[in-house]
Design a protein around this motif. Structure first.
Motif, short mmCIF file in Angstrom:
data_model
loop_
_atom_site.label_atom_id
_atom_site.label_comp_id
_atom_site.label_asym_id
_atom_site.label_seq_id
_atom_site.Cartn_x
_atom_site.Cartn_y
_atom_site.Cartn_z
N GLY A 133 0.81 -1.20 0.00
CA GLY A 133 0.00 0.00 0.00
C GLY A 133 0.85 1.26 0.00
N VAL A 134 1.87 1.28 0.83
CA VAL A 134 2.76 2.45 0.92
C VAL A 134 3.50 2.65 -0.40
CG1 VAL A 134 4.83 3.37 2.04
CG2 VAL A 134 3.03 2.31 3.42
N ASP A 135 4.02 1.56 -0.98
CA ASP A 135 4.75 1.65 -2.25
C ASP A 135 3.84 2.15 -3.37
OD1 ASP A 135 6.99 0.74 -0.98
OD2 ASP A 135 6.85 -1.32 -1.72
N ALA A 136 2.62 1.62 -3.42
CA ALA A 136 1.68 2.04 -4.46
C ALA A 136 1.32 3.51 -4.32
CB ALA A 136 0.41 1.18 -4.39
N PHE A 137 1.15 3.97 -3.10
CA PHE A 137 0.79 5.36 -2.86
C PHE A 137 1.94 6.29 -3.24
CE2 PHE A 137 -0.67 8.93 -0.04
CZ PHE A 137 -1.96 9.02 -0.55
N CYS A 181 -10.23 17.17 6.58
CA CYS A 181 -11.18 17.20 7.69
C CYS A 181 -12.07 15.96 7.68
CB CYS A 181 -12.03 18.46 7.65
SG CYS A 181 -13.07 18.66 9.11
N VAL A 182 -12.61 15.65 6.50
CA VAL A 182 -13.50 14.49 6.40
C VAL A 182 -12.73 13.20 6.65
CG1 VAL A 182 -14.91 13.14 4.80
CG2 VAL A 182 -15.14 15.63 4.87
N ALA A 183 -11.59 13.04 6.00
CA ALA A 183 -10.82 11.80 6.14
C ALA A 183 -10.33 11.61 7.56
CB ALA A 183 -9.65 11.80 5.16
N ASN A 184 -9.83 12.67 8.18
CA ASN A 184 -9.34 12.56 9.55
C ASN A 184 -10.46 12.23 10.54
OD1 ASN A 184 -6.72 13.09 8.73
ND2 ASN A 184 -6.84 15.28 9.15
N SER A 185 -11.65 12.75 10.27
CA SER A 185 -12.80 12.44 11.13
C SER A 185 -13.17 10.96 11.03
CB SER A 185 -14.00 13.31 10.74
OG SER A 185 -13.73 14.68 10.92
N ILE A 186 -13.09 10.43 9.81
CA ILE A 186 -13.41 9.01 9.59
C ILE A 186 -12.34 8.11 10.22
CG2 ILE A 186 -13.57 7.20 7.84
CD1 ILE A 186 -16.08 8.84 7.92
N THR A 187 -11.08 8.40 9.94
CA THR A 187 -10.01 7.50 10.42
C THR A 187 -9.86 7.56 11.94
OG1 THR A 187 -8.35 9.23 9.98
CG2 THR A 187 -8.72 7.58 8.25
N ALA A 188 -10.34 8.62 12.56
CA ALA A 188 -10.30 8.69 14.03
C ALA A 188 -11.17 7.60 14.66
CB ALA A 188 -10.77 10.06 14.50
N LYS A 189 -12.10 7.05 13.87
CA LYS A 189 -13.00 6.00 14.36
C LYS A 189 -12.53 4.59 13.96
CE LYS A 189 -15.50 9.19 16.09
NZ LYS A 189 -15.47 9.40 17.57
N VAL A 190 -11.34 4.52 13.38
CA VAL A 190 -10.79 3.23 12.96
C VAL A 190 -9.83 2.70 14.03
CG1 VAL A 190 -9.43 2.05 11.18
CG2 VAL A 190 -10.99 3.90 10.54
N GLY A 197 -1.71 0.44 5.19
CA GLY A 197 -0.57 1.29 5.50
C GLY A 197 -0.98 2.73 5.77
N GLY A 198 -2.30 2.97 5.87
CA GLY A 198 -2.79 4.29 6.26
C GLY A 198 -2.72 5.35 5.18
N LYS A 199 -3.13 5.01 3.95
CA LYS A 199 -3.07 5.96 2.84
C LYS A 199 -4.46 6.18 2.25
CE LYS A 199 1.39 5.77 3.33
NZ LYS A 199 2.12 6.90 3.98
N ILE A 200 -4.80 7.45 1.99
CA ILE A 200 -6.09 7.81 1.40
C ILE A 200 -5.85 8.79 0.26
CG2 ILE A 200 -8.30 8.99 1.75
CD1 ILE A 200 -8.26 7.99 4.63
N GLY A 201 -6.44 8.49 -0.90
CA GLY A 201 -6.36 9.38 -2.06
C GLY A 201 -7.75 9.79 -2.50
N ILE A 202 -7.94 11.08 -2.76
CA ILE A 202 -9.23 11.61 -3.21
C ILE A 202 -8.98 12.43 -4.47
CG2 ILE A 202 -11.15 13.15 -2.64
CD1 ILE A 202 -10.58 12.50 0.34
N TYR A 203 -9.77 12.17 -5.52
CA TYR A 203 -9.62 12.91 -6.77
C TYR A 203 -10.53 14.14 -6.76
CZ TYR A 203 -7.18 8.78 -8.53
OH TYR A 203 -6.29 7.75 -8.70
N THR A 204 -10.06 15.19 -7.40
CA THR A 204 -10.83 16.44 -7.41
C THR A 204 -12.18 16.24 -8.11
OG1 THR A 204 -9.58 17.12 -9.39
CG2 THR A 204 -8.85 17.99 -7.27
N GLY A 205 -12.26 15.30 -9.04
CA GLY A 205 -13.54 15.03 -9.70
C GLY A 205 -14.60 14.59 -8.72
N LYS A 223 -4.10 12.58 0.54
CA LYS A 223 -3.69 13.41 -0.59
C LYS A 223 -4.87 13.61 -1.53
CE LYS A 223 0.68 13.90 0.48
NZ LYS A 223 1.21 15.23 0.88
N VAL A 224 -4.92 14.80 -2.13
CA VAL A 224 -5.93 15.10 -3.15
C VAL A 224 -5.22 15.13 -4.50
CG1 VAL A 224 -7.63 16.76 -4.00
CG2 VAL A 224 -7.32 16.44 -1.53
N PHE A 225 -5.69 14.30 -5.42
CA PHE A 225 -5.09 14.23 -6.75
C PHE A 225 -5.88 15.09 -7.72
CE2 PHE A 225 -3.76 10.34 -4.61
CZ PHE A 225 -2.40 10.36 -4.86
N ASP A 226 -5.17 15.93 -8.46
CA ASP A 226 -5.79 16.87 -9.39
C ASP A 226 -6.16 16.13 -10.67
OD1 ASP A 226 -6.71 19.07 -10.64
OD2 ASP A 226 -4.81 20.17 -10.69
#
Length: 264
Positions: free
Chosen positions: A42-46, A67-76, A102-110, A88-91
């Motif tokens: 997971g870390v390598d892919a990210f 804000c959204v992701a940190n709120s969610i992961t706080a409950k994990v 490995g604790g990685k989250i990616g969000i696309y601007t779309g 990370k936000v991908f353009d």
């Protein structure tokens, strides 16, 4: 040929017994890979994603996603990942997001356009984190390994018996496993992640009812360009909506008693 069959059956039985596990919803799983290996993957892919895809520097996008992701992961639970999740936000205009071991989250601007509210974005992030919690990546890799083993044995048997049209048989076997085994498994994973995500977002103070509106938005954004559910790795939007609605009452109780998040 007979020797090949006799060797394969006990080998497959040993693999299945060794990897037997249970998902958070009580479903039996096959998991053959170690957690440390999955987290490293997971870390390598990210890291590769961050190098190959443009990262957004839009402060509003970054603030909203974090804000959204940190709120969610706080409950994990820490047993899933004992560290600080990286967001990370991908353009990129694709309507998508992902979470990796490995604790990685990616969000696309779309996605930030289609998820009109933070509650809707939380439904997506919760869903993606749900995949990590249920170790769906491990399960998919494990079932693919077993399926590949079966195809290799089938190839050996067909060759040993000089069966005509072997290429067509192997193609049919591969498609049969995809439609009859791999794709239903993927749809099961998606439905399971929906339910885990629904509970996560409720615990984090996001309105779970917005998950239904999200999938209406997603269906509209797709413009009807979807394969039949039988040939899709994802359930049809209407199927997802119906499943979410069936499971809404318990999470609404969680939401009503949960402290509200600070995401504006």
């Amino acid at each position: 040929m007979k020797h090949t069959q006799y060797l394969f059956i006990p080998l497959l039985s040993t693999v299945l017994l060794a990897g037997c596990a249970e998902s958070p919803t009580g479903r039996k799983q096959l998991k053959l890979f170690s957690e440390s290996n999955l987290q490293k993957m997971g870390v390598d892919a990210f890291d590769e994603m961050k190098e190959s895809t443009k990262l957004s520097t839009n402060p509003k996008h970054l603030a909203r996603a974090n804000c959204v992701a940190n709120s969610i992961t706080a409950k994990v639970g820490k047993e899933v990942f004992n560290g600080t999740w990286e967001v990370k936000v991908f353009d990129d205009e694709q309507v998508n997001a992902f979470a990796l071991p490995g604790g990685k989250i990616g969000i696309y601007t779309g996605l930030l356009k289609v998820a009109e509210t933070n509650d809707q974005l939380a439904a997506v992030v919760g869903h993606e984190v749900g995949h990590v919690i249920a170790e769906h990546g491990n399960e998919r890799m494990s079932t693919s390994a077993v399926a590949q083993m079966g195809l290799q044995v089938a190839d050996t048997v067909l060759t040993a018996n000089d069966v005509g049209g072997k290429a067509q048989w192997m193609s049919a076997l591969g498609l049969g496993m995809q439609v009859g085994f791999t794709l239903p498994f993927s749809r099961t994973h998606e439905s399971e992640a929906d339910l885990i995500g629904l509970e996560l977002m409720a615990k984090a103070g996001f309105n779970p009812k917005e998950a239904v509106q999200l999938w209406k938005n997603m269906d509209k954004a797709a413009g009807g360009k979807r394969p039949p559910e039988l040939l899709s790795t994802h359930p049809a939007p209407q199927t997802r909506i119906e499943d979410l609605q069936k499971n809404m009452q318990p999470v609404l109780k969680i939401y009503k008693s949960a402290p509200k998040n600070n995401c504006a």
